[in-house]
Design an enzyme around this catalytic site. Structure first.
Site, PDB file in Angstrom:
ATOM      1  N   PHE A  49      34.976  32.728  36.487  1.00 13.37           N
ATOM      2  CA  PHE A  49      35.327  34.154  35.716  1.00 13.37           C
ATOM      3  C   PHE A  49      35.794  35.137  36.915  1.00 13.37           C
ATOM      4  O   PHE A  49      35.813  35.169  37.493  1.00 13.37           O
ATOM      5  CB  PHE A  49      34.169  34.808  35.404  1.00 13.37           C
ATOM      6  N   GLU A  50      37.275  35.189  36.503  1.00 14.09           N
ATOM      7  CA  GLU A  50      37.986  35.923  36.830  1.00 14.09           C
ATOM      8  C   GLU A  50      38.612  36.828  36.417  1.00 14.09           C
ATOM      9  O   GLU A  50      38.813  37.281  34.531  1.00 14.09           O
ATOM     10  CB  GLU A  50      39.192  34.562  37.579  1.00 14.09           C
TER      11      GLU A  50
END
Length: 555
Positions: free
Chosen positions: A345-346
């Site tokens: 998750f970015e």
């Protein structure tokens, strides 16, 4: 006359200073109808019910037992997560869910005085707390696993069985007596003030007894019942040597993938968040699974948020949406026979920091139940909110098995300044930031390394210096060296080989990713006792890179 006056003064002084007060004052709980005590302090919320029907307020549970317990207003759900369980309890319902399997409560959650109350029956099994309820007063003494209870025993007077010991309101013989304690009675010791012990009776009442009236009896340790350590269905021996497989729309032709000596995990980018409801896009390929199995590789596919902050906010916002993502990952894992999931998750809003932690807390027990390894990718520490600060690394490491540090893009694609993708000093500082400040155990930290670099172009336009870059594979700088007949120089500052040259009047600069930089990073893995290495990405490397990694990890 003077003698009589002096005697009177002395008598009054003696009475004032040395004669204990016999005044009694009834002990109270300051109007609290059913007090709960922890470490000698009375908590704000009372308990409700008694014996089997005893309940503690949600706030008490959150403040004293588990800060991560969550109440979701939309669905009136209380969510409890432990290392091996995800529990959902709904207000006024006798059916709860443990790891998505139903179980029956003896007593439901209820609201009283505007507060939510949780029954102690499931709490005792989830948290192994020790609650001691006084039949005399109804007071509840709360102890947590690992707590130490220090017990006193009041002294005994031979031949004076009716003599009692005064427990006073304050540490003074002039303070009122709250209770006449029997001889050889047990008291809980909570502190000392001069010649006095600060104590509590088992009925909850608190006060002070003189040290001469009690002796230290014993220490009681509330047992710690550690959950069994997670055992993956396919354990990895030695260091992790993972490589990410970038899948955009079509999986690679595995017949064209060369040998990768030393690699033991492949992580294809297969699963992506598709919308705010938590539905996933699936790019998995059974042929790739079969090829991986034939090579002996473990398969930990990536689950990505698509780097879309709005979609991520929506999908993380409720338990049902988070569970929707989890159920799909479980289904994919069973369908393809996966060994783990790598969370990537970015570009996440800072406000979603806690919801990301909650998602991982809910995901991990359910994946562990299937024997799957759970890992998460994080960036180095920085003050950039959506690149780094939204990761609560300390909280995340409590759930996941491994944390992959993406130690690259020190100088990113649109960086205003040319520089290394991952200088050795920056990489080591990034590792140390997680080890020292976030307390990440080295045995759970995997170092992510780049198989790419950037060619930086510096020129002057309209009197102003400009910088641009393009990413290239590891082979490209070696080709440039041959074609331009260049001799690399070693940069002490970056720990890398470096070249620069002119092309069409523009300065070209490259901090090279090669054997020197790869081996240097592998030495950090060994020296710092890290769990292994993860490379971004397969296909960018030169064939010898696998041997450099394997040789260094084997030393």
């Amino acid at each position: 006359m003077l003698a009589l006056a002096a005697a009177a003064i002395l008598a009054a002084y003696y009475w004032t200073v040395y004669v204990p007060s016999g005044k009694h004052e009834p002990p109270t709980f300051d109007g609290n109808p059913k007090p709960v005590f922890y470490q000698g302090g009375m908590l704000q919320d009372p308990a409700v019910g008694s014996k089997e029907s005893l309940k503690l307020s949600f706030d008490t549970v959150q403040e004293r037992i588990d800060p991560s317990v969550l109440y979701e207003q939309k669905s009136e759900s209380t969510i409890i997560t432990t290392q091996s369980k995800v529990v959902r309890l709904r207000t006024s319902q006798l059916t709860g869910m443990i790891n998505e399997k139903p179980f029956t409560l003896k007593f439901p959650l209820e609201k009283s005085g505007g507060k939510l109350y949780l029954p102690i029956d499931p709490l005792r099994s989830f948290y192994r707390i020790d609650l001691r309820e006084s039949e005399e007063t109804g007071a509840v003494l709360l102890f947590l696993e690992g707590d130490t209870i220090r017990w006193l025993r009041t002294v005994s007077y031979e031949g004076k069985p009716d003599k009692t010991i005064a427990m006073r309101r304050d540490p003074s013989i002039k303070a009122p007596i709250l209770a006449d304690v029997r001889q050889a009675e047990n008291l809980i010791l909570w502190g000392e003030e001069g010649e006095w012990y600060r104590v509590q009776l088992t009925n909850g009442y608190r006060g002070y007894v003189r040290k001469s009236d009690a002796v230290v009896d014993r220490e009681e340790k509330v047992p710690v019942n550690k959950e069994p350590d997670f055992q993956p269905k396919r354990p990895i021996t030695g260091k992790i040597n993972l490589t990410w497989e970038h899948v955009v729309s079509k999986n690679p032709d595995t017949s064209k993938i060369g040998e990768m000596p030393g690699v033991n995990v492949v992580s294809p980018t297969w699963f992506h968040l598709q919308d705010g409801e938590g539905n996933l896009q699936n790019l998995a390929d059974p042929a790739y699974v079969q090829w991986s199995r034939s090579k002996g590789y473990h398969i930990w596919p990536i689950f990505s948020n698509g780097f879309d902050p709005k979609r991520t906010t929506e999908a993380l916002s409720t338990y049902d949406k988070r569970l929707n993502m989890i159920k799909q990952l479980l289904s994919f894992s069973q369908l393809y026979g996966l060994d783990g999931i790598n969370i990537d998750f970015e570009n996440v809003d800072l406000k979603d920091k806690q919801n990301l932690v909650q998602f991982v807390r809910e995901l991990t027990p359910l994946l562990h139940e299937q024997g799957l390894v759970v890992s998460i990718d994080v960036t180095p520490r920085s003050t950039n909110e959506m690149w780094s600060m939204f990761y609560d690394r300390k909280a995340l490491i409590e759930s996941v098995d491994y944390m992959m540090l993406m130690a690259y893009d020190e100088h990113w694609a649109s960086s205003p300044k040319a520089g290394s993708v991952a200088s050795l000093k920056w990489v080591e500082e990034s590792i140390q930031g997680l080890l020292r400040q976030d307390k990440i155990p080295p045995s759970k930290l995997v170092l992510g390394i780049p198989f790419y670099t950037r060619v930086w172009t510096e020129e002057t336009k309209n009197g102003k210096a400009t910088v641009s870059s393009r990413a290239v594979f590891m082979e490209m700088p070696q080709r440039i060296i041959r074609e331009q007949k260049l001799t690399p120089t070693f940069s002490e500052e970056t720990g890398q080989n470096y070249i620069e040259y002119k092309e069409a009047g523009k300065l070209q600069r490259i901090w090279i990713e090669d054997e020197t930089s790869v081996r240097a990073r592998m030495k950090l893995v060994k020296e710092l006792g890290l769990a292994g290495v993860a490379s971004w990405r397969r296909g960018f490397e030169v064939p010898d890179a696998w041997n450099w990694i394997k040789e260094e990890l084997a030393k």
